[in-house]
Design an enzyme around this catalytic site. Structure first.
Site, PDB file in Angstrom:
ATOM      1  N   ARG A  85      50.930  36.378  24.296  1.00 26.52           N
ATOM      2  CA  ARG A  85      49.809  35.712  24.974  1.00 26.52           C
ATOM      3  C   ARG A  85      49.574  34.368  24.291  1.00 26.52           C
ATOM      4  O   ARG A  85      49.315  34.332  23.089  1.00 26.52           O
ATOM      5  CB  ARG A  85      48.514  36.538  24.876  1.00 26.52           C
ATOM      6  CG  ARG A  85      48.551  37.869  25.634  1.00 26.52           C
ATOM      7  CD  ARG A  85      48.261  37.651  27.139  1.00 26.52           C
ATOM      8  NE  ARG A  85      48.097  38.901  27.858  1.00 26.52           N
ATOM      9  CZ  ARG A  85      49.079  39.705  28.288  1.00 26.52           C
ATOM     10  NH1 ARG A  85      50.317  39.393  28.073  1.00 26.52           N
ATOM     11  NH2 ARG A  85      48.813  40.814  28.951  1.00 26.52           N
ATOM     12  N   ASP A 116      54.907  65.061  20.280  1.00 30.84           N
ATOM     13  CA  ASP A 116      53.444  65.023  20.171  1.00 30.84           C
ATOM     14  C   ASP A 116      52.835  63.670  20.534  1.00 30.84           C
ATOM     15  O   ASP A 116      51.787  63.619  21.172  1.00 30.84           O
ATOM     16  CB  ASP A 116      52.961  65.543  18.806  1.00 30.84           C
ATOM     17  CG  ASP A 116      53.573  64.817  17.638  1.00 30.84           C
ATOM     18  OD1 ASP A 116      54.394  63.913  17.876  1.00 30.84           O
ATOM     19  OD2 ASP A 116      53.222  65.144  16.488  1.00 30.84           O
ATOM     20  N   THR A 138      61.449  68.056  21.319  1.00 30.16           N
ATOM     21  CA  THR A 138      61.706  67.401  20.036  1.00 30.16           C
ATOM     22  C   THR A 138      62.692  68.227  19.229  1.00 30.16           C
ATOM     23  O   THR A 138      62.639  69.466  19.243  1.00 30.16           O
ATOM     24  CB  THR A 138      60.440  67.187  19.169  1.00 30.16           C
ATOM     25  OG1 THR A 138      60.840  66.779  17.851  1.00 30.16           O
ATOM     26  CG2 THR A 138      59.588  68.434  19.023  1.00 30.16           C
ATOM     27  N   ASP A 142      58.114  70.721  16.120  1.00 35.45           N
ATOM     28  CA  ASP A 142      56.799  70.683  15.457  1.00 35.45           C
ATOM     29  C   ASP A 142      55.613  70.629  16.431  1.00 35.45           C
ATOM     30  O   ASP A 142      54.499  70.304  16.030  1.00 35.45           O
ATOM     31  CB  ASP A 142      56.737  69.478  14.494  1.00 35.45           C
ATOM     32  CG  ASP A 142      56.917  68.141  15.206  1.00 35.45           C
ATOM     33  OD1 ASP A 142      57.259  68.134  16.417  1.00 35.45           O
ATOM     34  OD2 ASP A 142      56.716  67.097  14.566  1.00 35.45           O
ATOM     35  N   ARG A 184      60.743  65.019  10.308  1.00 36.17           N
ATOM     36  CA  ARG A 184      59.424  64.436   9.998  1.00 36.17           C
ATOM     37  C   ARG A 184      58.645  65.333   9.027  1.00 36.17           C
ATOM     38  O   ARG A 184      59.184  65.697   8.012  1.00 36.17           O
ATOM     39  CB  ARG A 184      58.644  64.160  11.279  1.00 36.17           C
ATOM     40  CG  ARG A 184      59.291  63.072  12.112  1.00 36.17           C
ATOM     41  CD  ARG A 184      58.314  62.432  13.027  1.00 36.17           C
ATOM     42  NE  ARG A 184      57.771  63.397  13.955  1.00 36.17           N
ATOM     43  CZ  ARG A 184      56.897  63.117  14.901  1.00 36.17           C
ATOM     44  NH1 ARG A 184      56.475  61.889  15.038  1.00 36.17           N
ATOM     45  NH2 ARG A 184      56.451  64.033  15.716  1.00 36.17           N
TER      46      ARG A 184
HETATM   47  O1  F6P Z   1      61.019  63.071  15.987  1.00 35.97           O
HETATM   48  C1  F6P Z   1      62.398  63.047  16.078  1.00 35.97           C
HETATM   49  C2  F6P Z   1      62.989  62.211  14.967  1.00 35.97           C
HETATM   50  O2  F6P Z   1      64.400  62.259  15.097  1.00 35.97           O
HETATM   51  C3  F6P Z   1      62.540  62.611  13.571  1.00 35.97           C
HETATM   52  O3  F6P Z   1      63.194  63.765  13.090  1.00 35.97           O
HETATM   53  C4  F6P Z   1      62.852  61.352  12.810  1.00 35.97           C
HETATM   54  O4  F6P Z   1      62.028  61.217  11.681  1.00 35.97           O
HETATM   55  C5  F6P Z   1      62.537  60.263  13.808  1.00 35.97           C
HETATM   56  O5  F6P Z   1      62.583  60.865  15.101  1.00 35.97           O
HETATM   57  C6  F6P Z   1      63.487  59.092  13.774  1.00 35.97           C
HETATM   58  O6  F6P Z   1      63.047  58.154  14.693  1.00 35.97           O
HETATM   59  P1  F6P Z   1      63.861  56.871  15.150  1.00 35.97           P
HETATM   60  O7  F6P Z   1      64.658  57.269  16.344  1.00 35.97           O
HETATM   61  O8  F6P Z   1      62.809  55.882  15.448  1.00 35.97           O
HETATM   62  O9  F6P Z   1      64.757  56.471  14.009  1.00 35.97           O
END
Ligand code: F6P
Length: 360
Positions: A85, A116, A138, A142, A184
């Site tokens: 912007r 999530d 996922t 989790d 994670r």
């Molecule tokens: O949530 C899925 C995941 O693969 C996690 O296990 C990991 O921490 C994260 O995403 C990695 O994210 P990115 O694709 O942004 O590197």
């Protein structure tokens, strides 16, 4: 029910295409309902080419394919979107624009396949009047409110294969092999793959570890004449009294990225006199063809989500409970993330078999 929308948000997971296929086939065969796909998560609503029709032909052959034919974005939060912007980069809220677009498209329901973060946004959009249904995706497993997310089984399979391969070279060279795995803040991938692959030490976020305890396990094995060890480390694992290790810090757009604890653990072990190598499995855990279990779960989830839409049961998430597909409140599912229960039989089994969690 005349028209359904479907989008995939957040990091991809094997099985997304299987869900999309089940949604399209069920909607068309069972309900004679049209399906439209939204490209790249919520971003597709504000992109001119972001909305595409999905027919039977479009989903043919995608059941075994990893990734998502719709594309995804894990920084596609409509409440915090990057824009320019007056020549300056700013963060803007485009959620109202998205709600208008959904109304304009006359969708009877929007099926959101996400983790999530994506499902949290879905619940917020429901509060703005969007008829939402969530599908839990996922590799981390989790998400609350369900016993399983699709993608997890494939990630565990890939991680277990990696441990199997590390075993042979570890044994040949009398080395310690450290394998850093994703997940994670939840240790499910490291725990399940660690047990399935026969790791000697499993480090997970739910059980803070002591470096000395990890080395003690390696030493105990050497003293017994077993000159190699396998250590599965979840990226979110942390030493007692210390913070998790991040490879990139976060901001309002990007979530922080965990990574690096495997290397630190490996260096510590090496300093104690044990030759060590570190492998970071990374995004291999997210790629490739889904396992039969993930295809089966994803297919059931996709079909069940369409049935929920037909019943007008919105702000709900499809879920696996005691082998059956049920639905739970989306709000409750995203309220509390699932973590490894350290008092449950998986951890007890591992401990009983001599696997160390680095805590004693
Ligand atoms: O949530 C899925 C995941 O693969 C996690 O296990 C990991 O921490 C994260 O995403 C990695 O994210 P990115 O694709 O942004 O590197």
């Amino acid at each position: 029910m005349k028209r359904l929308g479907v989008l995939t948000g957040g990091g991809d997971a094997p099985g997304l295409n299987a869900v999309i296929r089940a949604v399209v086939k069920t909607a068309i065969h069972e309900y004679k309902c049209e399906v439209i796909g939204i490209r790249d998560g919520y971003d597709g609503f504000i992109d001119d080419r972001g909305i595409i029709p999905l027919g039977i032909e479009d989903v043919r052959g995608i059941l075994p394919r990893g990734g998502t034919i719709l594309g995804t974005a894990n920084r596609g939060n409509p409440y915090a979107r990057k824009a320019i912007r007056d020549g300056e980069e700013v963060t803007i809220d485009v959620s109202d624009e998205i709600v208008k677009c959904i109304k304009r498209l006359k969708m009877d329901a929007l099926l959101v396949l996400g983790g999530d973060g994506t499902l949290h946004i879905a619940h917020e959009l429901f509060q703005k009047g969007v008829p939402i249904i969530g599908v839990p995706k996922t590799i981390d497993n989790d998400i609350g409110g369900t016993e399983a997310t699709f993608g997890f089984d494939t990630a565990v399979t890939t991680a277990t294969e990696a441990i199997d391969k590390l075993h042979t070279t570890a044994e040949a060279h009398h080395r310690v092999m450290v394998l850093e795995l994703m997940g994670r803040d939840a240790g499910f991938i490291a725990l399940h793959a660690g047990i399935s692959g026969g790791a000697d030490v499993i480090l997970i976020p739910e059980i803070p570890f002591k470096y000395e305890a990890v080395v003690a396990k390696v030493r105990e094995r050497v003293d017994r004449g077993t000159l190699f060890s396998i250590i599965a480390v979840s990226e979110g694992a942390k030493p007692v009294g210390e913070e998790q290790v991040f490879s990139r810090t976060g901001d309002e757009i990007y979530v922080p990225r965990l990574g690096g604890i495997g290397q630190i653990v490996g260096e510590y072990i090496e300093q104690q006199g044990f030759e060590t190598r570190v492998t970071v499995l990374g995004h291999l855990q997210r790629g490739g063809t889904p396992t039969p279990f993930d295809r089966w779960l994803a297919t059931r989830y996709g079909a069940a989500a369409v049935r929920l839409a037909a019943q007008g049961k919105f702000d709900r998430m499809v879920s696996l409970h005691a082998g059956k597909i049920v639905d739970v409140s989306l709000e409750e599912a995203v309220a509390v993330s699932k973590r490894v229960d350290v008092n449950e039989d998986t951890v007890i089994t591992a401990r009983g078999m001599g696997i160390s969690f680095g805590d004693e």
